[in-house]
Write a protein that holds these residues in place. Structure first.
Motif, mmCIF file in Angstrom:
data_model
loop_
_atom_site.group_PDB
_atom_site.id
_atom_site.type_symbol
_atom_site.label_atom_id
_atom_site.label_comp_id
_atom_site.label_asym_id
_atom_site.label_seq_id
_atom_site.Cartn_x
_atom_site.Cartn_y
_atom_site.Cartn_z
ATOM 1 N N GLN A 219 0.689 -1.155 -0.113
ATOM 2 C CA GLN A 219 0.130 -0.003 -0.036
ATOM 3 C C GLN A 219 0.639 1.236 -0.203
ATOM 4 O O GLN A 219 0.485 2.498 -0.355
ATOM 5 C CB GLN A 219 -0.749 -0.179 1.157
ATOM 6 C CG GLN A 219 -2.149 -1.044 1.160
ATOM 7 C CD GLN A 219 -2.827 -1.073 2.539
ATOM 8 O OE1 GLN A 219 -2.295 -0.817 3.460
ATOM 9 N NE2 GLN A 219 -4.148 -1.512 2.501
ATOM 10 N N VAL A 220 2.001 1.208 0.832
ATOM 11 C CA VAL A 220 3.001 2.109 0.721
ATOM 12 C C VAL A 220 3.304 2.553 -0.593
ATOM 13 O O VAL A 220 3.449 3.570 -1.331
ATOM 14 C CB VAL A 220 3.949 2.057 1.841
ATOM 15 C CG1 VAL A 220 5.055 3.226 1.308
ATOM 16 C CG2 VAL A 220 3.546 2.234 3.108
ATOM 17 N N LEU A 221 3.850 1.444 -1.583
ATOM 18 C CA LEU A 221 4.419 1.621 -2.747
ATOM 19 C C LEU A 221 3.233 2.244 -3.659
ATOM 20 O O LEU A 221 3.482 2.833 -4.619
ATOM 21 C CB LEU A 221 4.928 0.335 -3.260
ATOM 22 C CG LEU A 221 5.457 0.197 -4.572
ATOM 23 C CD1 LEU A 221 6.714 0.869 -4.818
ATOM 24 C CD2 LEU A 221 5.947 -1.410 -4.906
ATOM 25 N N THR A 222 2.176 1.521 -3.660
ATOM 26 C CA THR A 222 1.121 1.824 -4.596
ATOM 27 C C THR A 222 0.313 3.015 -4.524
ATOM 28 O O THR A 222 -0.263 3.774 -5.290
ATOM 29 C CB THR A 222 0.037 0.805 -4.731
ATOM 30 O OG1 THR A 222 -0.408 0.443 -3.541
ATOM 31 C CG2 THR A 222 0.570 -0.434 -5.234
ATOM 32 N N ARG A 223 0.052 3.650 -3.138
ATOM 33 C CA ARG A 223 -0.709 4.708 -2.768
ATOM 34 C C ARG A 223 0.052 6.022 -2.488
ATOM 35 O O ARG A 223 -0.394 6.807 -2.471
ATOM 36 C CB ARG A 223 -1.722 4.318 -1.767
ATOM 37 C CG ARG A 223 -2.551 3.293 -2.016
ATOM 38 C CD ARG A 223 -3.697 3.064 -0.926
ATOM 39 N NE ARG A 223 -4.440 2.074 -1.051
ATOM 40 C CZ ARG A 223 -5.418 1.635 -0.470
ATOM 41 N NH1 ARG A 223 -5.707 2.052 0.657
ATOM 42 N NH2 ARG A 223 -6.463 0.531 -0.835
ATOM 43 N N VAL A 224 1.311 5.820 -2.070
ATOM 44 C CA VAL A 224 2.338 6.825 -1.494
ATOM 45 C C VAL A 224 3.293 7.341 -2.494
ATOM 46 O O VAL A 224 3.376 8.374 -3.036
ATOM 47 C CB VAL A 224 2.581 6.699 -0.349
ATOM 48 C CG1 VAL A 224 3.661 7.924 0.368
ATOM 49 C CG2 VAL A 224 1.606 6.407 0.826
#
Length: 316
Positions: A219-224
């Motif tokens: 989620q950090v990679l895809t959303r941030v």
């Protein structure tokens, strides 16, 4: 104020300036207006820029004029067309087989650009945000792979694909998949290094804040990280696309007449004109301009992202 007091005040201001204080006006190097020092005088700078423009634009203008001229006029050495004719842009679709070549180039180079950009983002994120054994060796290997010339890898790649075809029982050479795997192999190291440089400029506090909110690594990679990495992704993707779009060496060996790219179609068309009485220069120039147009449009559309992506990570 007396003369003695005025002299004392001036001496105090001068001493403060020498000590590096803030009293009194301070000027920037090069003038208080912040003027930039020019390396060349204005007349010489204009002359140099004019020469560079002529050197860059003269071949392009010659191609444009030759593409609307008759073959005889180009063979005679005429620069300007006597009677402009756009018929060459219509005839190239049947003589050069440019349509099939453009479709193959778009499919292969576009797929390589998309896959390479996102794979490079994931690889660079791991290399930048995580510490593990062999990380430095991988980073050095990415740079070392750029020093290997493509001509040195042509025969090993051909033998590898031929052996894979015999082992799997499916054709590999002559397919678009062979080009896709080849271009991805050569473009991925540089694209990964571009993304490593870009992600180093993003503060790690962004990851920490997302993890505090309960986000996983994915989620950090895809959303941030992904929404902030578009300039770097554009640079990595365009480099991979240009590698596949401009390649002639591997495409001429790994393709057949059905899977030829636009660059190979131009090479074959130019080679067939060498023995003719008057080569069709007009059609050749028109085909070259049509092949170059998508890349030029791509640069114009993503120019803002290219500049920010290339300069990211240069200043800490």
């Amino acid at each position: 104020m007396t003369v003695r007091e005025e002299t004392t005040t001036r001496g105090a201001v001068a001493a403060t300036r020498r000590a590096g204080g803030t009293a009194g006006p301070r000027h920037r190097p090069g003038g208080g207006s912040g003027a930039v020092h020019r390396l060349l005088p204005a007349p010489l700078r204009v002359l140099v820029l004019g020469v560079l423009l002529v050197v860059v634009l003269a071949p392009v203008l010659y191609m444009v004029f030759a593409s609307v001229s008759s073959d005889l006029s180009v063979a005679e050495g005429s620069f300007l067309p006597s009677s402009p004719d756009l018929g060459n842009y219509l005839r190239i679709w049947s003589t050069v087989e440019l349509g099939r070549g453009l479709v193959n180039s778009l499919l292969v180079a576009g797929a390589v650009a998309a896959v390479c950009a996102f794979v490079a983002l994931g690889s660079a994120y791991v290399l930048v945000r995580y510490a593990f054994r062999g990380r430095l060796a991988i980073l050095r290997g990415l740079l070392a792979l750029q020093s290997i010339p493509g001509t040195l890898m042509l025969l090993p790649v051909f033998v590898l694909f031929a052996s894979a075809a015999q082992l799997l029982g499916v054709p590999v050479i002559g397919t678009r998949w062979a080009l896709f795997v080849t271009y991805l192999t050569f473009a991925l190291p540089f694209s990964t290094w571009v993304m490593v440089t870009y992600l180093r400029g993003l503060p790690p506090e962004l990851d920490e804040a997302a993890r505090v909110d309960g986000a996983s690594a994915w989620q950090v990679l895809t959303r941030v990280i992904l929404p902030l990495s578009w300039p770097g992704l554009v640079v990595a993707g365009i480099f991979a696309l240009l590698l596949g779009w401009n390649d002639v060496l591997f495409a001429s060996v790994l393709t057949n007449p059905e899977t030829r790219t636009a660059a190979v179609a131009l090479q074959v068309f130019g080679a067939t004109q060498e023995g003719g009485a008057i080569p069709v220069y007009g059609q050749l120039m028109a085909a070259a301009l049509v092949c170059a147009a998508p890349v030029v449009l791509l640069y114009l559309v993503f120019q803002r992202y290219l500049i920010s992506g290339l300069t990211a990570g240069g200043v800490k």
